[in-house]
Design an enzyme around this catalytic site. Structure first.
Site, short mmCIF file in Angstrom:
data_model
loop_
_atom_site.label_atom_id
_atom_site.label_comp_id
_atom_site.label_asym_id
_atom_site.label_seq_id
_atom_site.Cartn_x
_atom_site.Cartn_y
_atom_site.Cartn_z
N SER A 143 0.85 -1.19 0.00
CA SER A 143 0.00 0.00 0.00
C SER A 143 0.88 1.23 0.00
O SER A 143 1.86 1.31 0.74
CB SER A 143 -0.90 0.03 1.23
OG SER A 143 -1.56 1.28 1.29
N TYR A 156 -1.77 -0.86 10.37
CA TYR A 156 -1.91 -1.24 8.96
C TYR A 156 -0.71 -0.72 8.16
O TYR A 156 -0.12 -1.46 7.35
CB TYR A 156 -3.20 -0.65 8.40
CG TYR A 156 -3.40 -0.86 6.93
CD1 TYR A 156 -3.94 -2.04 6.43
CD2 TYR A 156 -3.04 0.13 6.00
CE1 TYR A 156 -4.12 -2.23 5.06
CE2 TYR A 156 -3.22 -0.05 4.65
CZ TYR A 156 -3.76 -1.24 4.18
OH TYR A 156 -3.93 -1.43 2.82
#
Ligand SMILES: NC(=O)c1ccc[n+]([C@@H]2O[C@H](COP(=O)([O-])OP(=O)(O)OC[C@H]3O[C@@H](n4cnc5c(N)ncnc54)[C@H](O)[C@@H]3O)[C@@H](O)[C@H]2O)c1
Length: 250
Positions: A143, A156
Site C-alpha cells: 500500500s 496497517y
C-alpha cells in the site's frame, strides 16, 4: 490470453480489489482459486466470473497454518503446482481510524497475523508447489499508505511496510528457484465496499494531489497484476510497483 494454462491463487478474492483481480485473471485465461475467509462470498464471486479461464473458491484463513496447509494439499492434488500467488487478503475495510496510542494489543496482533504473517506463511507453505512451476510469480499487495505515512491506522501502515521489505528478501531467497516476487502497491482505490480509513475531504484532497485527477477503481490495478503474473515481466523481481495516479513518487 497471456495467462492461459496458469494456476493462480488470489487470497481475499471474495470482494473489493481481490474480486476484480480474480475477474481479470480469468479473462486472461488463468485457472484462478479464490481463497478467502469469507468462503460464501468467494463462492458467489467465483460463480459470477465467466470467461475463458476457470474460477474456483476454496476456504482460507491466511493467519492459520492448518488452513494454509489444507489449501496446499488441495492444490497439490488438483494441479500439482502453483504458477501465481497473489497475497491480497488483509484486514483493511473493517479498520476504524484512531490515534495509534489507542490501538489495542489485540487489534495490533490480529492485523499483523493476517496482513504481515499471512503472506509469509502462505508463501512458505505453497513453496513446493511454486517450485514445481516453470515460471512462478508471487505478488504481495502492499500500500502506498506507507509512502504517504497516512495517519489513523498505524498498525496497517506498519504491516504494509513490512510486506514491502519482506518482498525484497523473498525475491533474493527465491531467485535461485526461478520464482519472482514483487509488491504491487496501490494508492487509494475505491471499491463497492464502504470503509472508514478515508474521509470524504481526504478523498478529494488526494485526488487533487494526484497527477491524474480521477479516483482509482479496482480495474486500474488488475492489468498491472496480470502483467506481474505473466511472462512479459519475466526479468522483473524484487520491485515495488506503485499504482497511484501519480500521488507519490519513489
Ligand atoms: N482499497 C484501497 O484503497 C487499498 C489501497 C492500498 C492497498 N490495498 C490493499 O489491497 C488489498 C485489497 O483491498 P480491498 O479494498 O479489496 O479490501 P477489503 O477489506 O474489501 O477485502 C479484503 C478481503 O480479504 C479477506 N480476508 C480478510 N482476512 C482474511 C484472512 N485472515 N484470510 C483470508 N481472507 C481474509 C476478506 O474476507 C475480504 O474478502 C488489501 O491487501 C489492501 O490492504 C487497498
Amino acid at each position: 490470453m497471456s495467462l492461459a494454462e496458469k494456476i493462480i491463487v488470489v487470497t481475499g478474492a471474495a470482494q473489493g480489489i481481490g474480486a476484480a483481480y480474480a475477474r481479470r485473471l480469468v479473462e486472461e485465461g488463468g485457472t484462478v482459486v479464490l481463497a478467502d475467509r469469507n468462503h460464501e462470498g468467494a463462492e458467489a464471486t467465483a460463480a459470477s466470473l465467466g470467461g475463458p479461464g476457470k474460477a474456483l473458491a476454496y476456504p482460507l484463513d491466511v493467519a492459520d497454518r492448518g488452513s494454509c496447509e489444507a489449501l496446499a494439499a488441495h492444490l497439490g492434488g488438483a494441479h500439482g503446482r502453483v504458477d501465481g500467488l497473489v497475497n491480497n487478503a488483509a484486514i483493511f475495510s473493517t479498520i476504524r481510524m484512531k490515534p495509534f496510542w489507542e490501538i489495542t494489543d489485540d487489534e495490533w496482533d490480529r492485523l499483523m497475523a493476517v496482513n504481515l504473517r499471512g503472506p509469509w506463511l502462505l508463501t512458505s507453505v505453497l513453496l513446493p508447489l511454486l517450485r514445481a512451476s516453470a515460471s512462478a510469480s508471487v505478488v504481495n499487495i502492499g500500500s502506498d499508505a506507507v509512502q504517504l505515512g497516512r495517519s489513523g491506522y498505524l498498525h496497517y501502515v506498519a504491516g504494509k511496510g513490512g510486506v514491502q521489505g519482506m518482498t525484497y528478501s523473498m525475491a533474493r531467497e527465491l531467485g535461485e528457484f526461478g520464482i519472482r516476487v514483487n509488491t504491487l502497491s496501490p494508492g487509494p482505490v475505491y471499491t463497492e465496499v464502504a470503509r472508514e480509513t478515508v474521509t470524504p475531504a481526504q478523498r478529494e484532497a488526494m485526488i487533487a494531489a494526484q497527477a491524474l485527477h480521477r479516483a482509482a477503481g479496482p480495474d486500474d490495478m488488475s492489468g498491472v497484476l496480470a502483467f506481474l503474473l505473466g511472462d512479459d515481466s519475466a526479468y522483473l523481481t524484487g520491485q515495488t510497483i506503485s499504482v497511484n495516479g501519480g500521488l507519490v513518487h519513489r
